[in-house]
Design a protein around this motif. Structure first.
Motif, PDB file in Angstrom:
ATOM      1  N   ASP A  15       0.821  -1.233   0.067  1.00 38.81           N
ATOM      2  CA  ASP A  15      -0.007   0.019   0.055  1.00 38.81           C
ATOM      3  C   ASP A  15       0.884   1.310   0.055  1.00 38.81           C
ATOM      4  N   LEU A  16       2.019   1.208   0.593  1.00 32.30           N
ATOM      5  CA  LEU A  16       2.959   2.438   0.915  1.00 32.30           C
ATOM      6  C   LEU A  16       4.343   2.083   0.688  1.00 32.30           C
ATOM      7  N   GLU A  17       5.233   2.881   0.020  1.00 32.09           N
ATOM      8  CA  GLU A  17       6.534   2.499  -0.087  1.00 32.09           C
ATOM      9  C   GLU A  17       7.126   3.774  -0.250  1.00 32.09           C
ATOM     10  N   CYS A  18       8.450   4.212   0.645  1.00 35.38           N
ATOM     11  CA  CYS A  18       9.186   5.194   0.510  1.00 35.38           C
ATOM     12  C   CYS A  18      10.328   4.606   0.159  1.00 35.38           C
ATOM     13  N   VAL A  19      11.044   5.268  -0.951  1.00 33.38           N
ATOM     14  CA  VAL A  19      12.388   4.795  -1.391  1.00 33.38           C
ATOM     15  C   VAL A  19      13.350   6.166  -1.163  1.00 33.38           C
ATOM     16  N   GLN A  20      14.373   5.918  -0.177  1.00 32.52           N
ATOM     17  CA  GLN A  20      15.454   6.829  -0.341  1.00 32.52           C
ATOM     18  C   GLN A  20      15.114   8.397  -0.054  1.00 32.52           C
ATOM     19  N   VAL A  21      14.007   8.624   0.997  1.00 36.12           N
ATOM     20  CA  VAL A  21      13.361   9.756   0.909  1.00 36.12           C
ATOM     21  C   VAL A  21      14.098  10.570   1.783  1.00 36.12           C
ATOM     22  N   LYS A  54       9.200  12.674  12.247  1.00 40.34           N
ATOM     23  CA  LYS A  54       8.221  11.935  11.837  1.00 40.34           C
ATOM     24  C   LYS A  54       7.037  12.557  11.316  1.00 40.34           C
ATOM     25  N   THR A  55       6.768  13.663  11.773  1.00 42.24           N
ATOM     26  CA  THR A  55       5.580  14.586  11.221  1.00 42.24           C
ATOM     27  C   THR A  55       6.012  14.978   9.773  1.00 42.24           C
ATOM     28  N   THR A  56       7.119  15.480   9.451  1.00 40.38           N
ATOM     29  CA  THR A  56       7.518  15.697   8.146  1.00 40.38           C
ATOM     30  C   THR A  56       7.444  14.817   7.066  1.00 40.38           C
ATOM     31  N   LEU A  57       7.753  13.614   7.628  1.00 39.45           N
ATOM     32  CA  LEU A  57       7.691  12.435   6.872  1.00 39.45           C
ATOM     33  C   LEU A  57       6.131  12.299   6.511  1.00 39.45           C
ATOM     34  N   MET A  58       5.473  12.328   7.472  1.00 41.32           N
ATOM     35  CA  MET A  58       3.952  11.984   7.339  1.00 41.32           C
ATOM     36  C   MET A  58       3.522  13.138   6.086  1.00 41.32           C
ATOM     37  N   MET A  60       4.887  14.708   3.867  1.00 37.55           N
ATOM     38  CA  MET A  60       5.293  14.214   2.536  1.00 37.55           C
ATOM     39  C   MET A  60       4.414  13.255   1.911  1.00 37.55           C
ATOM     40  N   ILE A  61       4.012  12.299   2.749  1.00 36.49           N
ATOM     41  CA  ILE A  61       3.333  11.038   2.328  1.00 36.49           C
ATOM     42  C   ILE A  61       1.932  11.925   2.119  1.00 36.49           C
ATOM     43  N   ALA A  62       1.279  12.677   2.810  1.00 39.74           N
ATOM     44  CA  ALA A  62       0.068  13.292   2.423  1.00 39.74           C
ATOM     45  C   ALA A  62       0.112  14.028   1.243  1.00 39.74           C
ATOM     46  N   GLY A  63       1.307  14.770   0.930  1.00 34.88           N
ATOM     47  CA  GLY A  63       1.397  15.686  -0.092  1.00 34.88           C
ATOM     48  C   GLY A  63       1.318  16.953   0.278  1.00 34.88           C
ATOM     49  N   GLY A  70      14.340  11.272  -3.501  1.00 29.64           N
ATOM     50  CA  GLY A  70      13.726   9.992  -3.303  1.00 29.64           C
ATOM     51  C   GLY A  70      12.175   9.847  -3.805  1.00 29.64           C
ATOM     52  N   ASP A  71      11.510   8.881  -3.591  1.00 24.87           N
ATOM     53  CA  ASP A  71      10.347   8.308  -4.222  1.00 24.87           C
ATOM     54  C   ASP A  71       9.176   7.948  -3.158  1.00 24.87           C
ATOM     55  N   ILE A  72       7.946   8.390  -3.054  1.00 22.85           N
ATOM     56  CA  ILE A  72       6.797   7.736  -2.354  1.00 22.85           C
ATOM     57  C   ILE A  72       5.960   7.241  -3.456  1.00 22.85           C
ATOM     58  N   ARG A  73       5.487   5.958  -3.069  1.00 23.77           N
ATOM     59  CA  ARG A  73       4.678   5.239  -3.985  1.00 23.77           C
ATOM     60  C   ARG A  73       3.359   4.742  -3.147  1.00 23.77           C
ATOM     61  N   ILE A  74       2.170   4.877  -3.813  1.00 20.54           N
ATOM     62  CA  ILE A  74       1.049   4.193  -3.146  1.00 20.54           C
ATOM     63  C   ILE A  74       0.508   3.362  -4.333  1.00 20.54           C
ATOM     64  N   LYS A  75       0.407   2.099  -3.599  1.00 23.36           N
ATOM     65  CA  LYS A  75      -0.223   0.913  -4.525  1.00 23.36           C
ATOM     66  C   LYS A  75       0.717   0.811  -5.704  1.00 23.36           C
ATOM     67  N   GLY A  76       1.942   1.127  -5.336  1.00 20.37           N
ATOM     68  CA  GLY A  76       3.014   0.925  -6.341  1.00 20.37           C
ATOM     69  C   GLY A  76       3.351   2.007  -7.381  1.00 20.37           C
ATOM     70  N   ASN A  77       2.518   2.779  -7.263  1.00 21.06           N
ATOM     71  CA  ASN A  77       2.612   4.238  -8.315  1.00 21.06           C
ATOM     72  C   ASN A  77       3.181   5.428  -7.486  1.00 21.06           C
ATOM     73  N   SER A  78       4.114   5.884  -8.148  1.00 24.40           N
ATOM     74  CA  SER A  78       4.617   7.212  -7.584  1.00 24.40           C
ATOM     75  C   SER A  78       3.663   8.357  -7.579  1.00 24.40           C
ATOM     76  N   VAL A  79       3.567   8.835  -6.371  1.00 21.06           N
ATOM     77  CA  VAL A  79       2.784  10.245  -6.087  1.00 21.06           C
ATOM     78  C   VAL A  79       3.709  11.557  -5.884  1.00 21.06           C
ATOM     79  N   ILE A  80       4.729  11.438  -6.363  1.00 21.66           N
ATOM     80  CA  ILE A  80       5.693  12.764  -6.311  1.00 21.66           C
ATOM     81  C   ILE A  80       5.151  13.601  -7.431  1.00 21.66           C
ATOM     82  N   GLY A  81       4.943  14.923  -6.912  1.00 23.97           N
ATOM     83  CA  GLY A  81       4.231  16.141  -8.018  1.00 23.97           C
ATOM     84  C   GLY A  81       2.596  15.719  -7.788  1.00 23.97           C
ATOM     85  N   THR A  82       2.046  14.714  -7.275  1.00 25.49           N
ATOM     86  CA  THR A  82       0.591  14.568  -7.074  1.00 25.49           C
ATOM     87  C   THR A  82      -0.033  15.410  -5.849  1.00 25.49           C
TER      88      THR A  82
END
Length: 377
Positions: A15-21, A54-58, A60-63, A70-82
């Motif tokens: 559901d969620l993946e963070c890569v070298q964020v 931890k709040t900064t990380l969250m 970023m996940i929320a947008g 780095g990259d953030i993926r929801i269901k395998g799809n990158s959401v960077i810029g979304t």
């Protein structure tokens, strides 16, 4: 659960993946090379002290923040810029942010109305989610008429009615009183199972993270120090920071005087000698500085001379005097001063030879060397 590389994450279905964020604010590295994965339907907590990132990380996940790299993926799809409203991620804030001018039904329906959902579908979805949070009869109540626990569930329902892939919870129990907070720990875990949705929970309260989570990430100074189950973090910490941050513990600093088969003998700064097991990375050598930890529940306390049974000679032994007793029902915490004036905490059952234990009594503390966790400094 282990941190993953970019190549590993490319083949996963989570559901969620963070890569070298990373997230830098000028020269400050608020989040520094964080990678992890969260399988579908998990309750994942990020636990760390205030200011650890931890709040900064969250955010970023929320947008609400963009990573420096780095990259953030929801269901395998990158959401960077979304933008946040285009990510299928919802967030419950510490102060819940319910709309006081709307009743319960209107609060829950708000997101669906914004999405243009028909009134009939909204009605069905709102009543369904109220059933699932066990509050079917509060649809017409004003927010001011709800208890703290009910408000908590309504805030979650307002998110869950939108069928998010991931629900982010930013210290949502922080504003509740102690008794309600304890009850809501269980409630949140049950709700997560009920919806079978991935929950990502951030907190500085270890009891919240350990009670509710399938896996917990310990965060410090922008990095994940260790990811594991609550049991792994408690019994097998990988670093001194984790050993000291997760659970109650006694801590000593000292130098190694002997090394043998993964065990060490340590002379502490307070003049004690104890044996322990090497944990973490790097085997210390004689003369190296180490931090030694032992949890209070592993320490046995007896009135000095009260038992005919000799203390196991392989155990660590400290003689001291009871400073105070913190009564807590069946198990109580005894605070003991050793000969150097250092305070040591031990958990005891106040029965038998310890039932009339009182301040100023002389006691003998003992515990197995295997329960002393030693980390190279």
């Amino acid at each position: 659960m282990q941190s993953m590389t970019e190549n590993d994450l490319a083949t996963t279905d989570n559901d969620l993946e963070c890569v070298q964020v990373r997230k830098h604010f000028g020269s400050v590295r608020a989040v520094d090379d964080v990678s992890f994965e969260i399988p579908k339907g998990s309750f994942f907590s990020i636990l760390g002290p205030s200011g650890c990132g931890k709040t900064t990380l969250m955010r970023m996940i929320a947008g609400f923040e963009s990573p420096t790299s780095g990259d953030i993926r929801i269901k395998g799809n990158s959401v960077i810029g979304t933008p946040p409203n285009k990510r299928n991620v919802k967030m419950v804030f510490q102060h819940l942010a319910l709309f006081p001018m709307m009743n319960v039904y209107e609060n829950i329906a708000y997101g669906l109305r914004c999405a243009g959902v028909s009134k009939e579908v909204i009605r069905t979805k709102v009543h369904d989610v109220l059933e699932r949070i066990s509050l079917p009869d509060v649809a017409n109540r004003e927010i001011s008429q709800l208890s703290g626990g009910q408000k908590q569930r309504i805030a979650i329902a307002r998110c869950m009615v939108l069928d998010p892939d991931v629900l982010l919870l930013d210290e949502p129990l922080g504003a509740l009183d102690l008794k309600l907070r304890e009850a809501m720990k269980i409630e949140l875990k049950l709700l997560q199972h009920q919806f079978d949705t991935t929950f990502v929970y951030i907190t500085h309260d270890q009891s919240e993270a350990l009670v509710m989570s399938d896996n917990v990430a310990i965060m410090n100074q922008g990095k994940f120090v260790q990811i594991g189950t609550p049991q792994e973090l408690y019994h097998n910490p990988s670093a001194a920071f984790v050993a000291g941050f997760v659970g109650d513990t006694n801590r000593w600093a000292g130098k190694v005087t002997r090394v043998e088969n993964g065990a060490v003998e340590v002379a502490t700064e307070a003049g004690l000698t104890m044996r322990g097991s090497v944990r973490g990375t790097g085997t210390p050598a004689v003369g190296d500085t180490v931090s030694a930890f032992v949890r209070p529940e592993f320490i046995s306390a007896e009135k000095t001379g009260a038992s005919d049974k000799p203390v196991d000679p392989a155990h660590n032994v400290i003689n001291g005097k009871v400073d105070s007793i913190l009564f807590n029902g069946a198990n109580s915490r005894v605070l003991v001063r050793d000969g150097a004036g250092e305070l040591i905490e031990a958990d005891v059952v106040l029965t038998g030879s310890t039932q009339d234990l009182k301040p100023k009594d002389n006691v003998t503390l003992s515990w197995s060397p295997e329960q002393t966790m030693c980390f190279k400094a």
